[in-house]
Design an enzyme around this catalytic site. Structure first.
Site, PDB file in Angstrom:
ATOM      1  N   THR A  11       0.869  -1.175   0.000  1.00  0.00           N
ATOM      2  CA  THR A  11       0.000   0.000   0.000  1.00  0.00           C
ATOM      3  C   THR A  11       0.905   1.224   0.000  1.00  0.00           C
ATOM      4  O   THR A  11       2.068   1.151   0.394  1.00  0.00           O
ATOM      5  CB  THR A  11      -0.943   0.046   1.223  1.00  0.00           C
ATOM      6  OG1 THR A  11      -0.164   0.032   2.418  1.00  0.00           O
ATOM      7  CG2 THR A  11      -1.916  -1.122   1.215  1.00  0.00           C
ATOM      8  N   SER A  12       0.326   2.337  -0.428  1.00  0.00           N
ATOM      9  CA  SER A  12       1.124   3.557  -0.575  1.00  0.00           C
ATOM     10  C   SER A  12       1.461   4.226   0.745  1.00  0.00           C
ATOM     11  O   SER A  12       2.466   4.903   0.855  1.00  0.00           O
ATOM     12  CB  SER A  12       0.385   4.557  -1.466  1.00  0.00           C
ATOM     13  OG  SER A  12       0.200   3.995  -2.741  1.00  0.00           O
ATOM     14  N   THR A  13       0.597   4.063   1.752  1.00  0.00           N
ATOM     15  CA  THR A  13       0.846   4.718   3.033  1.00  0.00           C
ATOM     16  C   THR A  13       0.509   3.770   4.174  1.00  0.00           C
ATOM     17  O   THR A  13      -0.212   2.795   3.999  1.00  0.00           O
ATOM     18  CB  THR A  13      -0.021   5.987   3.207  1.00  0.00           C
ATOM     19  OG1 THR A  13      -1.390   5.589   3.301  1.00  0.00           O
ATOM     20  CG2 THR A  13       0.165   6.957   2.059  1.00  0.00           C
TER      21      THR A  13
END
Length: 190
Positions: A11-13
């Site tokens: 996931t990006s964050t």
């Protein structure tokens, strides 16, 4: 020899815990016996868990991802990853595409993979464009203030601890700020 299924989730964050959990659940349900996961932007220069996954896989294994954009940041990135997998005799399976395997040794397989990567990259660019437009509108309406500065809000504490004789490392740990933030605050106070 049965293929070992290796899963990679990203996931990006760190705020996207539910998304990461969903990917891990889906990878386990697909039969992945080894999982690699990370929470960082695909534009990050280093993706250590992806590197570990690519190093871990062996001939006959299958690298499984839930979606193509979880694996590669661009068509060129995907080409490099699939080339590395092919050199090791490893297949790629993308679950969002019906779990199909891509035979990148054939011209048709290469074309399909590049088309799908191009579409994923295009979708990502559209999403970023909509996000920028939304932020611009929110700013124009006075509703968007941006991310609250975290380290700079601790500037007084940094300077007070420095006056008390604390070392930069002690201050960074105590206030949970980065080295760069510490020195930026010191420079701006000079």
């Amino acid at each position: 020899m049965t293929a070992v299924m290796i899963g990679y989730a990203r996931t990006s964050t760190t705020d996207q815990k539910a998304g990461l959990d969903a990917q891990l659940r889906d990878l386990e349900a697909a039969g992945c016996t080894k999982l690699f996961k990370e929470q960082l932007s695909s534009v990050a220069k280093e993706r250590p868990e992806l590197d570990r996954a690519l190093e871990f896989v062996r001939e006959g294994d299958v690298l499984v991802v839930t979606k193509l954009d979880r694996l590669a940041r661009s068509v060129a990135d995907l080409v490099a990853i699939t080339k590395a997998l092919k050199a090791k005799g490893v297949e790629l399976r993308v679950m969002s595409m019906g779990g199909e395997r891509f035979d990148t040794s054939t011209p048709t397989g290469k074309l399909m993979l590049n088309l799908l990567a191009s579409i994923a990259e295009f979708e990502r660019e559209l999403m970023l464009e909509r996000q920028r437009e939304g932020i611009a509108k929110a700013k124009a309406d006075g509703k968007y203030k941006g991310r609250a500065p975290t380290a700079r809000s601790k500037a007084e504490k940094v300077l007070a601890l420095k006056t008390e004789g604390k070392t930069p490392a002690e201050i960074q740990v105590a206030l949970e700020i980065s080295r760069a933030s510490y020195f930026r605050i010191i420079k701006e106070s000079a």
